[in-house]
Motif scaffolding. Sequence first.
Motif, PDB file in Angstrom:
ATOM      1  N   ILE A   6      -3.730  35.597  10.473  1.00 22.52           N
ATOM      2  CA  ILE A   6      -4.096  34.164  10.282  1.00 22.52           C
ATOM      3  C   ILE A   6      -3.306  33.901   9.296  1.00 22.52           C
ATOM      4  O   ILE A   6      -2.740  34.174   8.949  1.00 22.52           O
ATOM      5  N   VAL A   8      -2.905  30.355   7.451  1.00 24.25           N
ATOM      6  CA  VAL A   8      -3.035  29.710   5.932  1.00 24.25           C
ATOM      7  C   VAL A   8      -1.929  28.635   5.155  1.00 24.25           C
ATOM      8  O   VAL A   8      -1.122  29.479   5.179  1.00 24.25           O
ATOM      9  N   ILE A  54      -2.418  38.305   6.392  1.00 26.16           N
ATOM     10  CA  ILE A  54      -3.048  36.735   6.407  1.00 26.16           C
ATOM     11  C   ILE A  54      -1.149  36.571   6.037  1.00 26.16           C
ATOM     12  O   ILE A  54      -0.830  37.094   5.006  1.00 26.16           O
ATOM     13  N   ASP A  85      -4.153  28.013  11.273  1.00 25.25           N
ATOM     14  CA  ASP A  85      -6.186  28.238  11.480  1.00 25.25           C
ATOM     15  C   ASP A  85      -6.814  27.998  10.046  1.00 25.25           C
ATOM     16  O   ASP A  85      -7.922  27.877  10.184  1.00 25.25           O
ATOM     17  N   VAL A  86      -6.325  27.449   8.543  1.00 19.65           N
ATOM     18  CA  VAL A  86      -7.926  27.372   8.093  1.00 19.65           C
ATOM     19  C   VAL A  86      -6.368  26.555   7.182  1.00 19.65           C
ATOM     20  O   VAL A  86      -5.102  27.058   6.523  1.00 19.65           O
ATOM     21  N   LYS A 111     -10.135  20.440  10.985  1.00 18.35           N
ATOM     22  CA  LYS A 111      -9.541  21.937  10.973  1.00 18.35           C
ATOM     23  C   LYS A 111     -10.958  23.031  10.185  1.00 18.35           C
ATOM     24  O   LYS A 111     -10.878  21.908   8.855  1.00 18.35           O
ATOM     25  N   PRO A 112     -10.726  24.212   9.528  1.00 24.74           N
ATOM     26  CA  PRO A 112     -11.788  25.546   8.893  1.00 24.74           C
ATOM     27  C   PRO A 112     -10.941  24.814   7.265  1.00 24.74           C
ATOM     28  O   PRO A 112      -9.360  25.093   7.352  1.00 24.74           O
ATOM     29  N   VAL A 162     -11.198  33.383   3.907  1.00 24.41           N
ATOM     30  CA  VAL A 162     -10.420  32.900   5.242  1.00 24.41           C
ATOM     31  C   VAL A 162     -10.390  34.459   6.118  1.00 24.41           C
ATOM     32  O   VAL A 162     -10.672  33.177   7.019  1.00 24.41           O
ATOM     33  N   LYS A 163     -11.103  34.929   5.849  1.00 27.35           N
ATOM     34  CA  LYS A 163     -11.143  36.187   7.287  1.00 27.35           C
ATOM     35  C   LYS A 163     -12.327  35.575   7.994  1.00 27.35           C
ATOM     36  O   LYS A 163     -12.375  35.331   9.434  1.00 27.35           O
ATOM     37  N   HIS A 165     -14.091  33.143   7.652  1.00 30.19           N
ATOM     38  CA  HIS A 165     -14.411  31.533   8.160  1.00 30.19           C
ATOM     39  C   HIS A 165     -13.095  30.495   8.751  1.00 30.19           C
ATOM     40  O   HIS A 165     -13.818  29.566   9.309  1.00 30.19           O
ATOM     41  N   TYR A 166     -12.318  31.720   9.315  1.00 32.78           N
ATOM     42  CA  TYR A 166     -10.912  31.109   9.829  1.00 32.78           C
ATOM     43  C   TYR A 166     -11.291  29.772  11.212  1.00 32.78           C
ATOM     44  O   TYR A 166     -10.660  28.980  11.612  1.00 32.78           O
ATOM     45  N   GLU A 167     -12.712  30.995  12.121  1.00 37.57           N
ATOM     46  CA  GLU A 167     -13.296  30.517  13.183  1.00 37.57           C
ATOM     47  C   GLU A 167     -13.795  28.960  13.192  1.00 37.57           C
ATOM     48  O   GLU A 167     -14.507  28.601  14.552  1.00 37.57           O
TER      49      GLU A 167
END
Length: 664
Positions: A6, A8, A54, A85-86, A111-112, A162-163, A165-167
């Motif tokens: 991910i 960030v 991450i 991604d986040v 974006k998230p 983060v893990k 909610h990123y999608e």
Amino acid sequence: MSEKRIRVAFVGNPNCGKTTLFNALTGANLKVANWPGVTVEKKEGTASYKGQKISLVDLPGIYSLTSYSIEEKVSRKCVMEDDIDVIVNVVDASSLERNLYLTLQLLELGKPVILALNMMDVVKERGMEIDNHRLPEMLGHIPVVPVSARKRTGLNVLLHAVKHHYEEEVHGRVVSYSPELEDKITRLEEKLKEKYPDRKYLRWTAVKLLENDEETKKEISLDAPEILDRSYEKEIINQKYNYIEEIIEEVLFFKNSANKGKTDSVDKVLTHPFWGVPVFLGIMALVFFLTFTIGDALKGVFEVGLDLLLNGATAFLEGVHASDWVISLVVDGVISGVGGILTFLPNIFILFLALGILEDSGYMARVAYVMDGVMGKVGLSGKAFLPMVLGFGCTVPAVMATRTLEKEEDRKRTMILTPFMSCSARLPVYVLFSSIFFPGCAALAAFSMYVLGLVVAIVIALILGKIKKGESAGTLLMELPEYKMPNARTIALYVWEKVKDYLSKAGTTIFVASIVIWFILNFGVHGMVTEVKDSFGAVLGQWLEPVLAPAGLGLWQIGVALIAGLSAKEVVVSSMTVLFGIANINSAAGMGQMSEVLASYGFGALNAYALMVFCLLYTPCMATVGTIKKESNSWSFTLKVVFFQLILAYAAAVLVFQVGSLFI
């Protein structure tokens, strides 16, 4: 478990604690480089949570995504890239209203976004309470995570968010504008979808077109005069702030202004229109007093170690029957040159420790505010003083920091001024000569160099401001952070990076310079020499003697040392160690020997002060010259800066020595 790493992006206002939080999450897993094509510093690190890797990117502190400065352009480009991604939006929870404007802009991207409420300990101290259930509801149900970067609380919860909610799919509509604006946004989205079917962030793009955003207009060519009939930026900004006011009314309670008054009370003195500058100079004087007193107390350990190393190396080389030239190269060249610089490490450590504490406490941000009035009178904003403050540490990042200035002319003027700030590389020169020739007031003599650098910079700025008539300096707008207890981890990382750079320079630049100096002192046109007067160094220095004599620097050894100092200012000291043949020059015995040698040439306190002035003002190190070229993108400008500073240094040293000679 997802195998995808991910990625960030950390985004936030200046002084929100973003970098402290980033450091807390990444620790030593950090690398620093520049963004491709620009000189903005890029920090990347890694973290993991329950097996999930991450990647973290720390973006420059910005107030909005409207692209005025290079930092804003870089941050905006980064958060819009597909590989992000986040977005972790770090906000100062104690100044929630100011921070939320950037939050609303980020949410419009679709974006998230995770909101990291930093400085919650300050919120509690100030008697405030934030409704952490209502706040995410009003921000489109995004995760809101209270954290304290200083106390390292909430970090695992943030990584969990983060893990998991990123999608998540985000629609990007949080603020509902007026019916007129919403109608225009909808119509623009339809046109964009038709002309640019693969384009993402349609609502974001539509809003930016209505704001008449220059960067968006470069990317998008849309024929819609009936919609884009004028700029709606003011209305969009006002309606965003109206919604922020609604949020604050809903989520912020029990605000106790009495605690905030502590910061205000301190600022009445530290940012006072008159007393602010004397207080700043007083604080810096205290820093250099501590740098000398504590640093000198600690350096004895290094001196003993250097003596042991010199004696051990000599005994070993003699024991293996090494030739005299090898012994001389290793002992007199490498160990004396590099080791002599390392004995100044305690002074360097104390200096950066003090600067780190001032920075992390929130005081250094106020220095630009305090100096705004002074800088305004010479045609620059107080914002230009921020790079100059960085120059007390190292001129390279200080020159790079001029990119925060919006006008190209202001950037170039500040590049000219920044090298006059005494970087840490000059400190060994000040420590050595002030300790030898001004033993009763060494700290004061060294501190005078820092004050003189400031004065020269201001005078030069005034002259340049007169030449460029009619240009407004502009108004400095900046948020002053809450005073806080410095974070030990953040300061430790800051000091380690600076000390590591110093050690790296000792192991590379100074190592090579020491060997070169040894070579030119031991070889001449007929090969290796027994008399120094027959060496390349003596010949070169003798050419410079008549030129430097009016400045009181008419010794060939000094001329050679100053040339060597162009590689790095510390080399001036390491060169003198080799040039005068003095081992452990920073010890009491070494300084006594140095004093006797110089006295035999008639070199006294006035000569020493002229030398310190010359080292303060003359051409900066080659790394700085390269950075000026990179930032200005002009060899012509860079060479003008180099020769201007060399001529100025010579003129100032001549003035000091000639005028001083009338009274001494």
